[in-house]
Design a protein around this motif. Structure first.
Motif, PDB file in Angstrom:
ATOM      1  N   LYS A 289      21.270  23.050  39.710  1.00 60.74           N
ATOM      2  CA  LYS A 289      22.560  22.392  38.545  1.00 60.74           C
ATOM      3  C   LYS A 289      21.885  21.771  37.847  1.00 60.74           C
ATOM      4  O   LYS A 289      22.767  21.714  36.723  1.00 60.74           O
ATOM      5  CB  LYS A 289      23.490  21.618  40.022  1.00 60.74           C
ATOM      6  N   ALA A 290      20.990  20.961  38.320  1.00 62.98           N
ATOM      7  CA  ALA A 290      19.975  20.071  36.765  1.00 62.98           C
ATOM      8  C   ALA A 290      19.861  21.104  35.806  1.00 62.98           C
ATOM      9  O   ALA A 290      19.828  20.080  34.745  1.00 62.98           O
ATOM     10  CB  ALA A 290      19.038  19.278  37.106  1.00 62.98           C
ATOM     11  N   TYR A 291      19.321  21.737  36.506  1.00 64.65           N
ATOM     12  CA  TYR A 291      18.483  23.524  35.194  1.00 64.65           C
ATOM     13  C   TYR A 291      19.910  23.309  34.111  1.00 64.65           C
ATOM     14  O   TYR A 291      19.505  23.467  33.147  1.00 64.65           O
ATOM     15  CB  TYR A 291      17.658  23.914  35.893  1.00 64.65           C
ATOM     16  N   ASP A 292      20.932  24.272  35.066  1.00 61.33           N
ATOM     17  CA  ASP A 292      21.728  24.294  33.994  1.00 61.33           C
ATOM     18  C   ASP A 292      22.404  23.736  33.228  1.00 61.33           C
ATOM     19  O   ASP A 292      23.205  23.284  31.960  1.00 61.33           O
ATOM     20  CB  ASP A 292      23.265  25.245  35.018  1.00 61.33           C
ATOM     21  N   LYS A 293      22.866  22.002  33.142  1.00 62.89           N
ATOM     22  CA  LYS A 293      23.200  20.638  32.525  1.00 62.89           C
ATOM     23  C   LYS A 293      22.170  20.540  31.239  1.00 62.89           C
ATOM     24  O   LYS A 293      22.463  19.680  30.454  1.00 62.89           O
ATOM     25  CB  LYS A 293      23.265  20.074  33.396  1.00 62.89           C
TER      26      LYS A 293
ATOM     27  N   ALA B 233      13.789  19.338  34.967  1.00 58.00           N
ATOM     28  CA  ALA B 233      15.189  18.969  35.551  1.00 58.00           C
ATOM     29  C   ALA B 233      14.374  18.895  36.977  1.00 58.00           C
ATOM     30  O   ALA B 233      15.045  17.955  37.989  1.00 58.00           O
ATOM     31  CB  ALA B 233      15.343  20.693  35.911  1.00 58.00           C
TER      32      ALA B 233
END
Length: 257
Positions: free
Chosen positions: A15-19, A72
């Motif tokens: 989730k952090a990576y995609d944001k 991330a």
């Protein structure tokens, strides 16, 4: 239970990576401009260039991916307990961080290797009595690139860019991680202490002494900032490598039998 916990932490990481905002860039492929037919003496150059350009792009693009992943993870670990940090280090972060910390040195060396070989071949244009006098592969370094590429106009700009990669400031800021990892024991990432006992040998000939202390762990967020700087320097060097290659291939393209 451990498996479920790790699965949940990895989901948080994704989730952090995609944001994350867009950052960095990908090195291009298929940019080489050589004639479809050339004298046979240019076969080594053309084949090496195809391989070297592809592998340099692969290396830098892989480095870019590792830096983004570590960025991330640097957000996730701030919220974890020490036992959780140890789990994600072993399972996810250590392999990424080791690869990323070694990449600047490796990419710089690969640039030197590629430029030395390509320039050595391209120098066929500069002398009727060209000699195949390049050192064996394991002895090729930037001194060889200097010796064989120095006559090409674009080389100075390439070398200035390449020299910015893996400079002393980066080595010191990371506890000389790459060298220590390969030859001693490097600082840990995020948690843990190494180098608790250090042997000190005075310059004045006095007997050696042993000092107790230790190296603190590296802060992942700080490491990511340092790696982003190295990544960007690799981008600049790749651009200059392309300029050097284009200078050579333009000369080769007009070469006759």
């Amino acid at each position: 239970m451990v498996s479920e916990k790790l699965t949940g932490l990895y989901a948080d990481y994704r989730k952090a990576y995609d944001k994350l905002p867009a950052d960095g860039r990908l090195m291009p492929y298929d940019w080489i401009n050589l004639p479809s037919t050339m004298p046979g003496r240019w076969l080594p150059y053309s084949q090496m260039l195809n391989e070297f350009a592809r592998e340099l792009a692969n290396s830098i693009n892989g480095f870019t991916g590792d830096v983004r992943r570590l960025r991330a993870w640097s957000e996730i670990v701030q919220t974890l307990s020490n036992p959780e940090k140890l789990e994600v280090l072993r399972e996810f972060i250590d392999p990424l961080s080791i690869s990323a910390m070694i990449f600047p040195y490796a990419i710089k060396a690969r640039f030197a290797f590629a430029v030395a070989h390509l320039s050595h071949q391209a120098n066929r244009l500069r002398s009727d009595d060209w000699l195949d006098d390049l050192k064996v592969d394991h002895e090729i370094h930037f001194g060889m690139a200097d010796a064989h590429a120095g006559g090409w106009r674009s080389y100075k700009r390439f070398k200035r860019a390449a020299e910015d990669i893996n400079k002393r400031q980066f080595q010191e800021a990371t506890g000389d991680f790459r060298n220590a990892y390969n030859h001693r024991f490097p600082p840990r990432m995020i948690i843990g202490i190494t180098g608790i006992v250090k042997r000190h040998v005075p310059d004045d000939g006095s007997p050696p002494s042993y000092r107790i202390g230790g190296l603190p762990p590296l802060d992942l967020a700080v490491v990511v900032k340092l790696l982003k700087q190295e990544r960007d320097r690799c981008y600049v060097t790749f651009d200059q490598f392309r300029d050097l290659v284009n200078e050579q291939t333009e000369a080769i393209a007009v070469d006759g039998d």
